[in-house]
Design an enzyme around this catalytic site. Structure first.
Site, PDB file in Angstrom:
ATOM      1  N   GLU A 121       0.849  -1.182   0.000  1.00 26.57           N
ATOM      2  CA  GLU A 121       0.000   0.000   0.000  1.00 26.57           C
ATOM      3  C   GLU A 121       0.891   1.240   0.000  1.00 26.57           C
ATOM      4  OE1 GLU A 121      -3.045  -0.395   3.231  1.00 26.57           O
ATOM      5  OE2 GLU A 121      -2.124  -2.371   3.440  1.00 26.57           O
ATOM      6  N   LYS A 123       2.488   4.647   1.237  1.00 27.90           N
ATOM      7  CA  LYS A 123       2.668   5.206   2.589  1.00 27.90           C
ATOM      8  C   LYS A 123       2.295   6.684   2.539  1.00 27.90           C
ATOM      9  CE  LYS A 123       5.965   5.752   6.360  1.00 27.90           C
ATOM     10  NZ  LYS A 123       5.646   7.182   6.552  1.00 27.90           N
TER      11      LYS A 123
END
Length: 685
Positions: A121, A123
C-alpha cells in the site's frame, strides 16, 4: 366502511428523513469514494435542504448518522482522550532494498515458507486515525496519539465527506463492531488552492499538506475542520473487529464493501520480487499522484502469519515501511547568520534561494556548527545540494564546487553574540560556540519557549511572537516571571484579546498545579537532560530538593548517567543564577514530587537489554529525533550521554555527525555504528 385515519405528519417526516439519509449517504459514496456521481450537484443540494428542513422542524428526529453532523458542531473547550483497544504501533522504516530483503528473509525463515504473500500500500503523508463503528454507526474517532491513547476527534471526523456515518451493507450483514484505521490527508491540488485563497486574504499559509491536515483535524471548533478539504484512506481492519477476515487483502476488500475508502493502488503481491517491482512502479509514478506519499508499506498478508511473527515494543514484526530516497534539489546560499539558542549555542543558519523539495518550500537550513561548515567548506554564495532527510529535515549534502566563481566568501561564527554583544566562546575540544551571557534576550526567549512547550510545562497559548513581546517589553527576565503575569499586562500586548489573555493565565496556573517533577526537570533545560532522563531523575530522587543536593558521586550511581553528564547536572544546580531561579519557582508554588508510576518505570528500565552500555548519539537520524533515540536507549536500560569518553560503548552516527564526537570515538576506540545497526540493537530491525 369507515375511512382509515391518515398517517400522522411526524410519522411521515420520520420515514422521509430515513429515506433522505440513505439517499444522501449513497450519493456521498458515489461522489467522494467512487468518483462516479449519478446526480447533479443541484439535485444533491436539494436532498440536503429537504432533510435539513425536516430536522429543524423535528429536532428529535436527528440521528447519529445524519448528514447534518458534517457541518460541524459547537466549539469545545478541549479535545478528550480515547484509549485504543489495541496499540496503534508505528512501522520500522527501511531505506534500501537490502533491508527489505532481510525483513522478507526473516519472515520466510520464521514461518518456514519458501514464499510469503504480501500486501503493498502507498505510505501516505498524513495523520493516522482510528474509527469505531457499533452496529454500523460511527461511535468514536481518535488520532493515533502515542499509540496507546489518542485524542477524541469524533466531531471533526464526521465533517469528512468520505467517512461514512453509517456503514454500507452492500447486500450482506454488517459486523457488530468495526475498528477501522486510516490516514487523513489533503490532496495536493486542494492544498494549493486553499493556500492561494488564504494568501489573497492576507492570512498565514500552511507549510505543507500534512501539517494542514493534522492541524485541521485537531481543531477545537469542528466548523473550522468542516471548512478544510480533508480526505481519508483506510488501511487496516484492526483487531477487535467482529468477523474479521483471514488476510489483510480480504480486510481491505471488506472495508471497501462497507463504504470505507481504500486506495485503489493497494496490491496483493505473491513474493518479494513482485513487491520490489511494485515499489519501483509506485516510485516512478509518485509525482503524478494527487496526494503526497513518502514510500510504500508492505504487510504479511495472512493474519495468522502476522500473529505468529508477533510485535516488538513499538512496531509489528510483520510489516515495514520502505521509504523512497530523500528528495534533493540544488540551490544557492545567499547568506549565513548565527542564531542563538536557549543554552547560548550559536548555530550558523544558511539563508537559501527558496526551493521546493517534496512539496515544501525550503528557505533556511541549519549548518549545525563551525566544524561542520569547515568540514564541508560551505561558503556564502555557494551552490549546494540540499535534501530533506526522511522527507522532513532539510540539510546541506554537499557543495557543488564546480559552480564556484571566485566570489564566494568563507564564514566564521562571530566572537561576540549577535544579539546581546556578549562574549562568544568555543571551549577546546567542543564543537559548539556559546554566548556566555545567561541574560542574553535570545537565550531568555528560547528558555521560555522550551519551558512552556508540550513536552515540558505544556502551557497552551504561549506562542513565539508572544514570548518575543514579553521579553522585549521587560515583562519577563526568566521563566519564573510567567507566574507573575496578569490578564491586564497581557491585554496591553499586540494582538492579544482579553479572552486569550484569560486562557493563557489559566494555562499557566494549571501548569503550576498539574506538572510532574519529570516535566519540570525537562522544562528547566539542564544540559544533557532530555525528557526521558528527566523522568528517570524524578523517579530516582523523588524531589527537587534531593536532586539539587546530590553530589556527582551520587549521580553516577544512577543508570544512564556518566561522568560528563553528572558534572553537567551538578554544575547547573551549583550555578547562582539557577539557584535564584529555583528559589523563585518554589516561592510561586512550582516544586512537584515524583509519582509512583515514574519510579516503577525507572526500575523496570534498569534491567533492560542495554543495561551497562553507554551511548552517544550525534548527527541527524532519519527514523527518530535525537531525543527519541536517547529515550529508547534509556528505556532499555542503557546510558545516553552527551560526549564521548573512555566509558562510551557506542557512538550512533546519523547524517552530519559532530566532528568532535567522531574524533573522540577515534581517540577512545569507541565503536561507531550507523542508524540501521542502532535500530538492530533496539530490536527494531
Amino acid at each position: 366502511m369507515a375511512r382509515k385515519p391518515g398517517t400522522p405528519i411526524k410519522a411521515k417526516a420520520r420515514r422521509r428523513a430515513k429515506e433522505l439519509r440513505e439517499e444522501i449517504a449513497y450519493h456521498d459514496h458515489r461522489y467522494y469514494v467512487l468518483d462516479d456521481p449519478v446526480i447533479s450537484d443541484a439535485e444533491f443540494d436539494e436532498l440536503e435542504r429537504e432533510l435539513e428542513a425536516i430536522e429543524q422542524r423535528f429536532p428529535d428526529l436527528v440521528t447519529p448518522d445524519s448528514p447534518s453532523h458534517r457541518v460541524g458542531g459547537p466549539p469545545r473547550e478541549e479535545l478528550g482522550t480515547v484509549r485504543h483497544e489495541t496499540p496503534m504501533r508505528s512501522l520500522d522504516s527501511l531505506q534500501d532494498e537490502a533491508d527489505v530483503r532481510r525483513f522478507y528473509d526473516r519472515c520466510r525463515r520464521e514461518l518456514l515458507r519458501d514464499a510469503v504473500p504480501l500486501v503493498g500500500e502507498p505510505k501516505y503523508d498524513g495523520l493516522s486515525v482510528e474509527l469505531v463503528y457499533e452496529s454500523g454507526v460511527l461511535q468514536v474517532a481518535s488520532t493515533r496519539g502515542d499509540g496507546v491513547v489518542g485524542e477524541d476527534v469524533t466531531e471533526n471526523i464526521k465533517t469528512i465527506r468520505e467517512v461514512p456515518l453509517r456503514l454500507r451493507r452492500d447486500g450482506g450483514r454488517l459486523p457488530r463492531r468495526v475498528i477501522a484505521r486510516g490516514e487523513v490527508y489533503i490532496a495536493i491540488r486542494d492544498f494549493e488552492q486553499f493556500n492561494r485563497r488564504r494568501e489573497e486574504a492576507g492570512e498565514k499559509t500552511f507549510a505543507n499538506p500534512r501539517n494542514m491536515a493534522a492541524g485541521s483535524l485537531r481543531q477545537l471548533d469542528p466548523r473550522i475542520t468542516a471548512a478544510r478539504p480533508l480526505r481519508i484512506f483506510f488501511w487496516e481492519l484492526a483487531p477487535g473487529s467482529s468477523a474479521r477476515p483471514e488476510t489483510q487483502w480480504e480486510c481491505l476488500q471488506a472495508m471497501r464493501s462497507m463504504g470505507l475508502r481504500v486506495n485503489e493502488r493497494a496490491t496483493a503481491l505473491a513474493d518479494l520480487d513482485a513487491a520490489i517491482a511494485w515499489f519501483s512502479e509506485i516510485g516512478a509514478g509518485r509525482d503524478a499522484l494527487p496526494y503526497e506519499i513518502d514510500g510504500c508499506v508492505f504487510k504479511v498478508d495472512a493474519l495468522a502469519d502476522q500473529a505468529a511473527l508477533g510485535v516488538k515494543s513499538a512496531s509489528p514484526r510483520w510489516a515495514v515501511a520502505w521509504k523512497f530516497a530523500p528528495r534533493q534539489r540544488t540551490t544557492r546560499i545567499v547568506a549565513i547568520e548565527a542564531q542563538v539558542g536557549r543554552t547560548g549555542a550559536l548555530t550558523p543558519v544558511a539563508a537559501l534561494e527558496p526551493v521546493q523539495i517534496g512539496g515544501v518550500t525550503v528557505a533556511n537550513v541549519s549548518l549545525h556548527n563551525q566544524d561542520e561548515v569547515d568540514r564541508k567548506d560551505i561558503r556564502i554564495g555557494d551552490w549546494v545540494l540540499v535534501e530533506r532527510a526522511g522527507d522532513v529535515i532539510p540539510h546541506v549534502v554537499q557543495v557543488i564546487a564546480d559552480r564556484r566563481t571566485g566570489m564566494e566568501r568563507r564564514y566564521r561564527l562571530p566572537d561576540r553574540c549577535p544579539v546581546c554583544g556578549g562574549e562568544a566562546v568555543k571551549p577546546p575540544g567542543e564543537a559548539i560556540t556559546r554566548c556566555v551571557n545567561t541574560s542574553c534576550p535570545a537565550q531568555v526567549k528560547e528558555r521560555i519557549r522550551h519551558f512552556g512547550s508540550r513536552g515540558a510545562m505544556d502551557i497552551d497559548g504561549l506562542g513565539d511572537k508572544l514570548v518575543d513581546q514579553l521579553v522585549e517589553r521587560g515583562l519577563m527576565r526568566d521563566v519564573a516571571g510567567l507566574y507573575d503575569l496578569t490578564v491586564e499586562q497581557l491585554v496591553a500586548l499586540e494582538r492579544l484579546a482579553e479572552k486569550s489573555a484569560q486562557n493563557l493565565v489559566a494555562a499557566i496556573e494549571a501548569s503550576r498545579r498539574e506538572v510532574t517533577l519529570g516535566r519540570l526537570l525537562h522544562a528547566l533545560g539542564i544540559p544533557g537532560v532530555g525528557r526521558a532522563l528527566a523522568t528517570e531523575l524524578a523517579a530516582h530522587f523523588g524531589s527537587l530538593d534531593a536532586l539539587e543536593a546530590a553530589s556527582e558521586e551520587t549521580l553516577l550511581e544512577m543508570p544512564g548517567i556518566g561522568p560528563t553528564l553528572a558534572t553537567s547536572i551538578r554544575a547547573w544546580f551549583a550555578d547562582e543564577h539557577n539557584q535564584e531561579l529555583l528559589r523563585k519557582l518554589r516561592e510561586r508554588g512550582v516544586a512537584p514530587e515524583a509519582d509512583a508510576s515514574a519510579r516503577a518505570g525507572a526500575a523496570a528500565a534498569s534491567a533492560g537489554p542495554l543495561a551497562g552500555q553507554t551511548f552517544v548519539v550525534t548527527g541527524t537520524l532519519e527514523s527518530m529525533s535525537r531525543e527519541q533515540a536517547e529515550e529508547a536507549i534509556r528505556a532499555l536500560g542503557g546510558r545516553a550521554t552527551g560526549n564521548v569518553s573512555k566509558t562510551t560503548d557506542y557512538l550512533v552516527a546519523g547524517a552530519a555527525p559532530g566532528a568532535s564526537k567522531v574524533r573522540g570515538a577515534e581517540k577512545h576506540g569507541t565503536k561507531v555504528i550507523e542508524e540501521k545497526d542502532f535500530l538492530a540493537l533496539l530490536g527494531r530491525m
